[in-house]
Design an enzyme around this catalytic site. Sequence first.
Site, PDB file in Angstrom:
ATOM      1  N   HIS A 182      42.708  35.793  37.734  1.00 56.32           N
ATOM      2  CA  HIS A 182      42.245  37.053  38.311  1.00 56.32           C
ATOM      3  C   HIS A 182      42.312  37.053  39.836  1.00 56.32           C
ATOM      4  O   HIS A 182      42.593  38.084  40.458  1.00 56.32           O
ATOM      5  CB  HIS A 182      40.842  37.370  37.800  1.00 56.32           C
ATOM      6  CG  HIS A 182      40.819  37.704  36.347  1.00 56.32           C
ATOM      7  ND1 HIS A 182      40.331  36.843  35.384  1.00 56.32           N
ATOM      8  CD2 HIS A 182      41.273  38.797  35.680  1.00 56.32           C
ATOM      9  CE1 HIS A 182      40.472  37.396  34.196  1.00 56.32           C
ATOM     10  NE2 HIS A 182      41.037  38.579  34.338  1.00 56.32           N
ATOM     11  N   GLU A 242      37.792  42.260  30.287  1.00 54.72           N
ATOM     12  CA  GLU A 242      36.718  41.281  30.477  1.00 54.72           C
ATOM     13  C   GLU A 242      35.791  41.656  31.622  1.00 54.72           C
ATOM     14  O   GLU A 242      34.676  41.177  31.729  1.00 54.72           O
ATOM     15  CB  GLU A 242      37.282  39.883  30.775  1.00 54.72           C
ATOM     16  CG  GLU A 242      38.348  39.400  29.838  1.00 54.72           C
ATOM     17  CD  GLU A 242      39.713  39.503  30.488  1.00 54.72           C
ATOM     18  OE1 GLU A 242      40.010  40.570  31.072  1.00 54.72           O
ATOM     19  OE2 GLU A 242      40.496  38.544  30.384  1.00 54.72           O
ATOM     20  N   ASP A 281      40.511  51.199  29.897  1.00 55.66           N
ATOM     21  CA  ASP A 281      40.814  50.209  28.861  1.00 55.66           C
ATOM     22  C   ASP A 281      40.481  50.862  27.524  1.00 55.66           C
ATOM     23  O   ASP A 281      39.361  51.315  27.322  1.00 55.66           O
ATOM     24  CB  ASP A 281      40.008  48.930  29.057  1.00 55.66           C
ATOM     25  CG  ASP A 281      40.506  47.796  28.165  1.00 55.66           C
ATOM     26  OD1 ASP A 281      40.451  47.953  26.921  1.00 55.66           O
ATOM     27  OD2 ASP A 281      40.933  46.762  28.698  1.00 55.66           O
ATOM     28  N   ASP A 289      46.624  45.071  34.341  1.00 54.83           N
ATOM     29  CA  ASP A 289      46.288  43.821  33.642  1.00 54.83           C
ATOM     30  C   ASP A 289      46.259  44.134  32.147  1.00 54.83           C
ATOM     31  O   ASP A 289      45.198  44.166  31.530  1.00 54.83           O
ATOM     32  CB  ASP A 289      44.929  43.312  34.142  1.00 54.83           C
ATOM     33  CG  ASP A 289      44.536  41.980  33.523  1.00 54.83           C
ATOM     34  OD1 ASP A 289      45.448  41.214  33.147  1.00 54.83           O
ATOM     35  OD2 ASP A 289      43.334  41.710  33.412  1.00 54.83           O
TER      36      ASP A 289
END
Length: 202
Positions: free
Chosen positions: A16, A41, A60, A109
């Site tokens: 990250h 996450e 997400d 990501d």
Amino acid sequence: MDGTVQSSQMDEGLYHEALVIPALSALPENIGDVLILGGGEGCVAREVLKYRPTSITQYDYDEEFIRWARHGLVHWNAGSYMNECVKVHTESADVALHDPAKYNAIFVDLFDPDVSSVDWFCNVLFGCVAKLRAGGVLAAYIGDSPRGPTDVGVDIVLRLEKALGDDAHILPYRFYIPSFYGEACFVFVSVTGSVLAIVTGK
């Protein structure tokens, strides 16, 4: 996910930080508004929060995972989802690209793109570039490999270079991640007003 390691407590910080730090280091001290696609996450948001952004908007699609990560992964994400400047939409990246908001930095990501998904993935990246303000930056994870970029990763970089031209700063880079048994590969893009005119048609 799909039989591949997406994140490991052992070294998620390496991954990250490699995604976030180069891009935000290229911005002024006030980094402004940030968009995250994926990053369930909460660790991308954790790293961005260290730079005190004006806002973080995250998309997400996995609502169940986000709900669990909000409390079950606090030891990973340092409570990033509790921060009042983080707004999470449990919708897909496609929905984010149709929102008119503009950003100073965007992080992608999502997943390891392959031959079957590379067209969609590149369209997401082009859409992200169109959502950047002049001087904005984009960083995206484009796959992992034991021996550097995959053919798909190289293809993504070449498509960006062809579409954005010489006025965009495009830099592929990679970082060794032990739990990946190889290198995580990324691409960094910095844009100017002339590049934005190309991708937005304005």
